[in-house]
Design an enzyme around this catalytic site. Structure first.
Site, short mmCIF file in Angstrom:
data_model
loop_
_atom_site.label_atom_id
_atom_site.label_comp_id
_atom_site.label_asym_id
_atom_site.label_seq_id
_atom_site.Cartn_x
_atom_site.Cartn_y
_atom_site.Cartn_z
N GLN A 208 1.29 -1.36 0.20
CA GLN A 208 -0.18 0.44 0.24
C GLN A 208 0.77 1.29 0.00
O GLN A 208 1.19 1.26 0.70
CB GLN A 208 -1.33 -0.37 1.38
N GLY B 38 -10.81 -0.15 -1.59
CA GLY B 38 -9.77 -0.44 -2.29
C GLY B 38 -8.77 0.39 -2.45
O GLY B 38 -9.13 1.76 -1.83
N MET B 39 -8.35 0.23 -3.05
CA MET B 39 -6.91 1.13 -4.00
C MET B 39 -6.96 0.51 -5.36
O MET B 39 -6.55 0.20 -5.86
CB MET B 39 -5.65 0.23 -3.26
N GLU B 40 -6.63 2.25 -5.91
CA GLU B 40 -7.33 2.23 -7.28
C GLU B 40 -5.34 1.81 -8.08
O GLU B 40 -5.89 2.59 -8.70
CB GLU B 40 -7.49 3.69 -8.10
N HIS C 158 -16.40 2.85 -7.63
CA HIS C 158 -14.76 4.00 -6.97
C HIS C 158 -13.88 3.84 -7.50
O HIS C 158 -13.48 4.92 -8.40
CB HIS C 158 -15.49 4.59 -6.20
N GLU C 159 -13.28 3.23 -7.81
CA GLU C 159 -11.85 2.61 -8.21
C GLU C 159 -11.91 2.38 -9.42
O GLU C 159 -10.70 3.18 -9.97
CB GLU C 159 -12.32 1.13 -7.38
N HIS D 99 -10.71 6.27 -10.22
CA HIS D 99 -10.05 6.65 -10.79
C HIS D 99 -8.83 6.51 -11.77
O HIS D 99 -7.99 7.16 -12.12
CB HIS D 99 -9.20 5.75 -9.08
N GLU E 68 -10.34 12.51 -5.03
CA GLU E 68 -11.48 11.87 -4.59
C GLU E 68 -12.77 12.84 -4.64
O GLU E 68 -13.20 12.05 -4.55
CB GLU E 68 -10.91 12.12 -2.89
N ASP F 233 -1.05 11.87 5.65
CA ASP F 233 -1.92 11.15 6.04
C ASP F 233 -2.34 10.92 7.83
O ASP F 233 -3.84 9.99 7.69
CB ASP F 233 -1.36 8.83 6.69
N TYR G 270 -13.15 13.51 -0.27
CA TYR G 270 -13.85 12.70 -0.83
C TYR G 270 -15.66 13.59 -1.04
O TYR G 270 -16.28 14.14 -2.07
CB TYR G 270 -14.50 11.49 -0.40
N MET H 241 -10.13 0.04 7.62
CA MET H 241 -9.60 1.78 8.45
C MET H 241 -10.77 1.97 8.91
O MET H 241 -11.36 2.30 9.87
CB MET H 241 -8.24 2.84 7.76
#
Length: 645
Positions: free
Chosen positions: A135, A282-284, A308-309, A312, A331, A389, A397, A597
């Site tokens: 990540q 999710g991570m795009e 959403h992903e 991106h 976002e 972060d 978003y 998270m």
């Protein structure tokens, strides 16, 4: 105010010399828990006489560096707690702007690598093989490889990765042939296979991604006229469920997005369902969206996360924020377009309802940052070396999506606005931009295509209030289509009115929810949170009657715990705190259950308020299974300093 045109989270000198392409050569060592190999940078000189190339690194073990094949001098500077260690590599004298340089760095990762999570076999679905995943967003790619780790400099990459387990990257597979393992009679977990990949589309460094584990592939069917391919990866034990969940909609979503914006540029759009400790929904990652297993509900109710992903691919991966101050461009735009697709794929009411659901998350985040109001802004001025972060929340978003929706309405509605959206993407795809550049293009487009009337409309916008406004309210009160929320709100009103009644006399039934979709149930629970906390007996009755205390739908379970833990002093909250901690961490702390998270952070924060000792003891048992990013932020949430896991 710090300069928001500069990336304050990098030490690289990318304005003087910039990477165009990086070639990785890695060996995956599960026993030592390291990636071992090299990164070779093909760089272009931007400034005459540049004397050194400066890379971002994070806890890397560097063994040798060559420049154009010759041994080079280098210096690893002291570690900054956020930015890591700047790696200074001496370059040949007399370099001219436009010339090329090749810098090869031999290195390996270390156990402090923030970007990588190495899972034991017991932490996987199959419990037979270990697992590795990365990540890198926002600034953790530097702990995976020495890079100019800034979204301002987009790069192409290629990779050769040797491993006894299948390797996936955020790129196009070159060899072995597509179709998934096992390959050519090789035995998974025993025989080494070398995987080669290429990413010919320039991407920001945070989209470099790797996953290594016992995974299988299933292709999705797609329209015949599409040149791209799409499919899903998961562990064998999960592949059937994952394929069922996402096969019906993914390529339909992608085709609809192409029609709405512009053609898809990356050639491959695959999904990977990861083990539970993956910290995001999710991570795009380019070509390969990482997904949390919390989306596998068995009824396809949460598949819109894929919208959403994949969005991106245009907003973030395509048009990229130049630095963390402008993260909302990624976002906010993605969330806005995701909701336009809700209207295209479903109905205008669904689009409005998405904003209703999102408004609760926005308010909660704005409230959370009341003591740090600069993080309530859309455009955040970060100090040099400040951790981006720390500002991660729903604000970019939701506030961003609301801002663009407001502009859409100000400029004449969706049909008028969509041609501008296409022009925006066509203008900036492949580039990294700031908010000021976005705004300049916005004005330029409407001056050309709308004239004085549209410019007057834009001039009526309070730009500073949207960009730099603080507080818990949006600059403009937004109205949404609440058609789909009305039944949920009425049911919440009935429960609120029942707080003084004898539970045995209540006429609530399990069938109250039979016509509700999962988002309406979420809206019901979020509306309940707007009332005073329910009495303990009524609260526990709510959980058992509607099965909220055992539902596999994590979005519903989260909201139930937020309702149930609202009054830290109540007996109901103390009862539910035990269940909530187990839901996140597991019965005995032996394995993370909810590493995402969005779920683990608010639940553990709420448990902490109800029973501090329970929260900390549960955390200490189970923290080793959480991703390093999640560990860092959860410990900040609870104000504790953890013994190294």
């Amino acid at each position: 105010m710090a300069d928001i045109t500069v990336d304050t989270a990098t030490q690289a000198n990318y304005s003087e010399i910039a990477t165009e392409h990086v070639a990785f050569d890695w060996t995956v060592d599960f026993e030592a828990k390291v990636l071992n190999g090299s990164a070779t940078h093909d760089m272009t000189v931007k400034k005459d006489g540049v004397k050194e190339a400066i890379f971002d690194t994070g806890d890397l073990d560097i063994s040798a560096i060559t420049v154009d094949g010759q041994t080079a001098q280098y210096d690893v500077k002291p570690k900054h707690p956020v930015m890591g260690s700047a790696l200074h590599v001496t370059l040949p004298k007399g370099l001219k702007a436009g010339s090329s340089v090749s810098v090869k760095i031999d290195y390996k990762t270390t156990e402090e690598c923030t970007a990588l999570q190495w899972l034991l076999k017991d932490q996987t679905q199959g419990k037979t093989f270990p697992y590795l995943f990365s990540q890198c967003q926002p600034i953790y790619a530097r702990s995976l490889a020495p890079l100019q780790d800034t979204p301002s400099n987009k790069i192409k990459y290629s990779a050769k990765v040797s491993s006894v387990l299948p390797v996936l990257l955020s790129a196009r597979l070159v060899s072995p042939a597509s179709g998934g393992p096992p390959h050519d009679g090789k035995v998974i977990g025993k025989d080494v296979v070398t995987y080669t990949y290429t990413q010919p589309v320039p991407i920001p460094s945070y989209l470099i991604a790797i996953a290594v584990g016992n995974v299988r592939y299933r292709p999705f069917s797609k329209p015949d006229d599409k040149q791209w391919t799409s499919g899903i990866w998961a562990e064998p034990e999960m592949i059937d469920a994952a394929y069922w969940e996402f096969s019906e909609d993914t390529t339909r979503f992608l085709a609809a997005e192409e029609k709405l914006v512009t053609p898809y540029k990356f050639g491959v759009y695959d999904l990977l369902v990861l083990p539970p400790s993956f910290p995001y929904g999710g991570m795009e990652n380019a070509c390969l969206s990482f997904l949390t297993p919390t989306l596998l509900t068995g009824d396809r109710t949460l598949v819109d996360v894929v919208v959403h992903e994949l969005t991106h691919s245009w907003f973030g991966n395509g048009v990229t924020h130049a630095n963390p101050s402008h993260f909302w461009l990624n976002e906010g735009w993605t969330t806005y377009i995701e909701r336009v697709l809700q209207q295209v794929l479903h109905s205008p009411a669904e689009r409005g309802f998405s904003y209703v659901i999102g408004s609760k998350a926005l308010y909660d985040s704005l409230k959370q940052y009341e003591s740090r109001p600069k993080y309530q802004r859309l455009v955040i001025s970060f100090d040099e070396g400040e951790d981006p972060d720390d500002a991660y929340s729903s604000i970019p978003y939701e506030k961003g999506a609301n801002f663009i929706l407001y502009l859409e309405r100000t400029l004449g509605g969706l049909d008028v606005f969509l041609p501008y959206v296409r022009d925006y993407v066509d203008t900036y795809i492949g580039k990294s931009i700031t908010t000021a550049e976005w705004k300049e293009h916005l004005y330029g487009y409407w001056k050309k295509h709308g004239g004085p009337e549209k410019i007057k409309a834009l001039d009526s916008v309070d730009w500073d209030a949207w960009f730099y406004g603080e507080g818990t309210e949006l600059p403009v009160k937004m109205e949404y289509d609440i058609t789909l929320a009305e039944a949920a709100y009425k049911l919440a009103e009935r429960w609120d009115a029942a707080r003084k009644a004898d539970v045995s006399q209540l006429d609530f039934k399990e069938t109250d929810l039979k016509d509700f979709n999962s988002n309406q149930i979420v809206a019901f629970l979020e509306k309940l949170q707007s009332y005073p906390p329910l009495p303990s007996e009524l609260l526990l009755h709510l959980g058992s009657l509607y099965h909220f205390d055992s539902t596999p739908n994590a979005e519903i379970r989260l909201r139930f715990y937020e309702v149930g833990l609202a009054d830290p002093e109540s007996s109901g909250a103390k009862t539910l705190a035990v269940d909530a901690a187990k839901w996140v961490i597991g019965d005995d702390g032996s394995g993370v259950i909810k590493g995402r998270m969005k779920f683990c952070r608010p639940v553990l924060r709420a448990v902490f308020k109800v029973d501090r000792d329970l929260a900390i003891s549960s955390w200490e048992k189970g923290k080793a299974g959480f991703h390093p990013i999640a560990r860092k932020l959860i410990e900040k949430d609870m104000g504790i300093t953890s013994v190294k896991a």
